[in-house]
Design a protein around this motif. Sequence first.
Motif, PDB file in Angstrom:
ATOM      1  N   GLU A   1      31.922  41.411  46.769  1.00  0.00           N
ATOM      2  CA  GLU A   1      32.485  42.431  47.653  1.00  0.00           C
ATOM      3  C   GLU A   1      31.787  43.762  47.409  1.00  0.00           C
TER       4      GLU A   1
ATOM      5  N   ASP B   1      38.812  31.242  50.648  1.00  0.00           N
ATOM      6  CA  ASP B   1      40.074  31.315  51.393  1.00  0.00           C
ATOM      7  C   ASP B   1      40.022  32.426  52.436  1.00  0.00           C
ATOM      8  N   ALA B   2      39.405  33.542  52.081  1.00  0.00           N
ATOM      9  CA  ALA B   2      39.451  34.715  52.954  1.00  0.00           C
ATOM     10  C   ALA B   2      38.427  34.655  54.082  1.00  0.00           C
TER      11      ALA B   2
ATOM     12  N   ARG C   1      44.167  39.830  39.545  1.00  0.00           N
ATOM     13  CA  ARG C   1      44.282  39.233  40.884  1.00  0.00           C
ATOM     14  C   ARG C   1      44.339  37.716  40.837  1.00  0.00           C
TER      15      ARG C   1
ATOM     16  N   GLN D   1      49.233  37.694  44.764  1.00  0.00           N
ATOM     17  CA  GLN D   1      49.706  38.832  45.541  1.00  0.00           C
ATOM     18  C   GLN D   1      51.168  39.106  45.281  1.00  0.00           C
TER      19      GLN D   1
ATOM     20  N   ASP E   1      35.870  44.415  53.215  1.00  0.00           N
ATOM     21  CA  ASP E   1      35.484  43.193  52.522  1.00  0.00           C
ATOM     22  C   ASP E   1      36.323  42.019  52.991  1.00  0.00           C
ATOM     23  N   VAL E   2      35.802  40.801  52.777  1.00  0.00           N
ATOM     24  CA  VAL E   2      36.491  39.630  53.335  1.00  0.00           C
ATOM     25  C   VAL E   2      37.930  39.486  52.874  1.00  0.00           C
ATOM     26  N   ILE E   3      38.195  39.762  51.595  1.00  0.00           N
ATOM     27  CA  ILE E   3      39.553  39.523  51.103  1.00  0.00           C
ATOM     28  C   ILE E   3      40.523  40.517  51.747  1.00  0.00           C
TER      29      ILE E   3
ATOM     30  N   LEU F   1      44.389  33.651  44.941  1.00  0.00           N
ATOM     31  CA  LEU F   1      44.569  35.094  44.816  1.00  0.00           C
ATOM     32  C   LEU F   1      46.036  35.410  44.598  1.00  0.00           C
TER      33      LEU F   1
ATOM     34  N   GLN G   1      39.987  42.092  54.566  1.00  0.00           N
ATOM     35  CA  GLN G   1      40.004  41.744  55.979  1.00  0.00           C
ATOM     36  C   GLN G   1      41.015  40.636  56.254  1.00  0.00           C
ATOM     37  N   ASP G   2      40.985  39.627  55.416  1.00  0.00           N
ATOM     38  CA  ASP G   2      41.880  38.489  55.574  1.00  0.00           C
ATOM     39  C   ASP G   2      43.339  38.945  55.506  1.00  0.00           C
ATOM     40  N   GLN G   3      43.637  39.808  54.519  1.00  0.00           N
ATOM     41  CA  GLN G   3      45.013  40.281  54.382  1.00  0.00           C
ATOM     42  C   GLN G   3      45.431  41.090  55.604  1.00  0.00           C
TER      43      GLN G   3
ATOM     44  N   LEU H   1      31.150  27.881  57.183  1.00  0.00           N
ATOM     45  CA  LEU H   1      31.405  27.682  55.764  1.00  0.00           C
ATOM     46  C   LEU H   1      31.598  26.211  55.422  1.00  0.00           C
TER      47      LEU H   1
ATOM     48  N   TYR I   1      37.937  33.344  41.678  1.00  0.00           N
ATOM     49  CA  TYR I   1      37.461  34.394  42.574  1.00  0.00           C
ATOM     50  C   TYR I   1      36.617  33.807  43.698  1.00  0.00           C
TER      51      TYR I   1
ATOM     52  N   ALA J   1      38.964  32.415  46.062  1.00  0.00           N
ATOM     53  CA  ALA J   1      39.624  33.444  46.876  1.00  0.00           C
ATOM     54  C   ALA J   1      38.710  33.900  48.009  1.00  0.00           C
ATOM     55  N   LEU J   2      37.411  34.025  47.714  1.00  0.00           N
ATOM     56  CA  LEU J   2      36.464  34.424  48.762  1.00  0.00           C
ATOM     57  C   LEU J   2      36.416  33.374  49.866  1.00  0.00           C
TER      58      LEU J   2
ATOM     59  N   LYS K   1      46.068  38.928  58.679  1.00  0.00           N
ATOM     60  CA  LYS K   1      47.339  38.207  58.565  1.00  0.00           C
ATOM     61  C   LYS K   1      48.512  39.128  58.844  1.00  0.00           C
TER      62      LYS K   1
ATOM     63  N   GLU L   1      40.544  33.364  64.539  1.00  0.00           N
ATOM     64  CA  GLU L   1      41.668  33.285  63.609  1.00  0.00           C
ATOM     65  C   GLU L   1      42.888  34.023  64.144  1.00  0.00           C
TER      66      GLU L   1
END
Lengths: 317, 361
Positions: free
Chosen positions: B68, B277-278, B313, B296, A184-186, B294, A188-190, A259, B271, B274-275, A193, A218
């Motif tokens: 997700e 941002d990601a 989260r 962390q 998932d995108v979140i 988000l 994936q992003d982590q 986006l 949320y 956050a999507l 990084k 990226e």
Amino acid sequence: MALLEVNHLSIGYQTAKGLLRAVDDVSFAVDAGQSLGLVGESGCGKTTIGMALMGLLPPNGSIVGGNVVLDGQDLSGLDEADLRQRRWRDIAMIFQAAMNALNPVQRVGEQIVEAILTHKPELEREEALHQVEGLYQLVGLPVGRMHDFPHQYSGGMKQRAVIAMALALNPKVIIADEPTTALDVIVQDQILKETKELQKEFNIAIIFISHDISIVSEVCEMIGVMYAGQMVERGTTREVLGQPRHPYTQALLNSFPALGGPRRPLRPIPGEPPLLIGRRFGCRFCDRCPVPASSCKLEPPELVQVGETHFVRCDNV
Amino acid sequence: MSEQTPPQTDQLQRTPPPLTAPVMELVGISKHYQSRGSIFGGAGERVTALNQVSLDFRRGEIFGLVGESGSGKTTCGRLMVGLERADAGQLVLEGREITALRGKDLKDFRRKVQIIFQDPYQSLNPQLSILDSVAEPLITSQACPASEREGRVLATLKAVGLSPAEDFAYRFPHQLSGGQRQRVAIARAMIIEPRLLVADEPTSMLDASYSAQIFDILLQVREKFGTTIALITHSLAAARYLCDRIAVIYRGHLMELGQAEQVINRPRHPYTQALIDATPKFGDCGDVPRYNALLQPERQATTEEAGCVFFRRCARAHLTRCSRQAPTWRRLEDGDMVACHYADGAPDPGPEIESCPVPGL
């Protein structure tokens, strides 16, 4: 001399219908701490390059031209035993689909221990276990989960475990083949990084294989765009994405929804990539090219330098 | 196949469909799954796939359901075409409650809603030619006399950009690329001209150039047949490109709903932020701000049942309020809906709107 040099590499697969040239005359170089993204659609040869660098081509595949030089040593001349020594110690790979890259009936930590002990038989098991603990912390996995089985991990955790395994022997080069495609995108992003931070910290060269330009942009400083087995454009990310010169790169960029910015119409690339069996004349993209010239069908284009580090395989630039 | 390149559409000034009665409404739909317990007894875990979800789909609209994996978006799509049954709530198609339909009425409902699945490599019968595959819905629904079938199939293949249609009709799935197969799946769904098409991640298995082709075919299908499309996707960028409205869903709960541009350019729920941002940004993306919504690492919270589902989260959460009180699904001043106590910085939640279908925004 760069850490990893790929010179005029060509790779073929023997098929029932003849030799399939999956990779044709591809050259690039990556230095320690650098990252190169190989982008292209499925079937363009990007995974084949990764497998060849690891010495893991399937039995019907072989390098039919060019060579791979790592740290001054030509890998294509090595026999299987030497290659096995270098594999994982010098070049490691993060495989596509982490869920399938782990052995389902062995505890995850144990699999990494095994990888370490195979290459460093002189180590004590305790020491290897200790190293794995360190790796777990490095990739953000709870050390307590070392003794779990893969099915007890989430997709993101499995991916992290596979990254930990790739880092286990301090490789100089890591090949990451679609490492986040199933995530998932979140998550994936982590993971992107964290991979970037680890790369900087250990000064690793990364070859990042993906069909998704936005991800590569990226993570990587350099991009190589692959089409039908050839590298059609190569340069820094800024050069390739800022001033794409090859019609295929331009078309690829136009087919991604963005986006931000103005909502512009997407322009799908018409048609399908060509078959790679048999002799081919002319440019491989010319059937789908929006701006073909009459000469494109006859002569294969050469790689032309259009900027300091920017190369394009097109006669019309 | 070059003629399927879309006309230089100014689709981007696509006019939103007029405010008519919705084609389909979901009213307070909930769905739970019980995972199998251990063989030594003990009940399995109860998983909430959808919790009190209310949505409406207007005629000719492309509606994006974004979230997700595990958010419940696929369950929602399967419920909408009758592949799953809700535990609570109502599903209304063109003014008619369908949860209790049986026999002929159910068959009629199935004609009006169709679905295309994620994986075109698994959704087509490998033993049927494309002609037979696409004709199958015509046969089961007895929509037209046998003599007209082939003509309808060819016309539909053409409509989804598979031309020359005569050429594709006699091929088999293994002779087609992923993008072509997905177009066959669209043709198969569209041949009986459903009112509503559920597209479940139709491009996530495809390369970028094929995805763009599928996006444009969905737009053309909407244009040509006036079909309502529910697009289930994990990609905000794809939703922004295709959709008139977007709903963001997290662990079975609606988080935010509004006009596509509004949700992307001015997301109010942490949320959604956050999507955004990601999501990788590249090219002339303009200035997409960073929200840092988000938290962390995640909070270790135990009060989750009562509080907001996103609490663990959320970087913006109010520790006592958000952990104890679930936010209501409320309308903001500009018409968007959101489930967050602090959307728009409002310290107090607005008027409560509970399990009502979303009336015209």
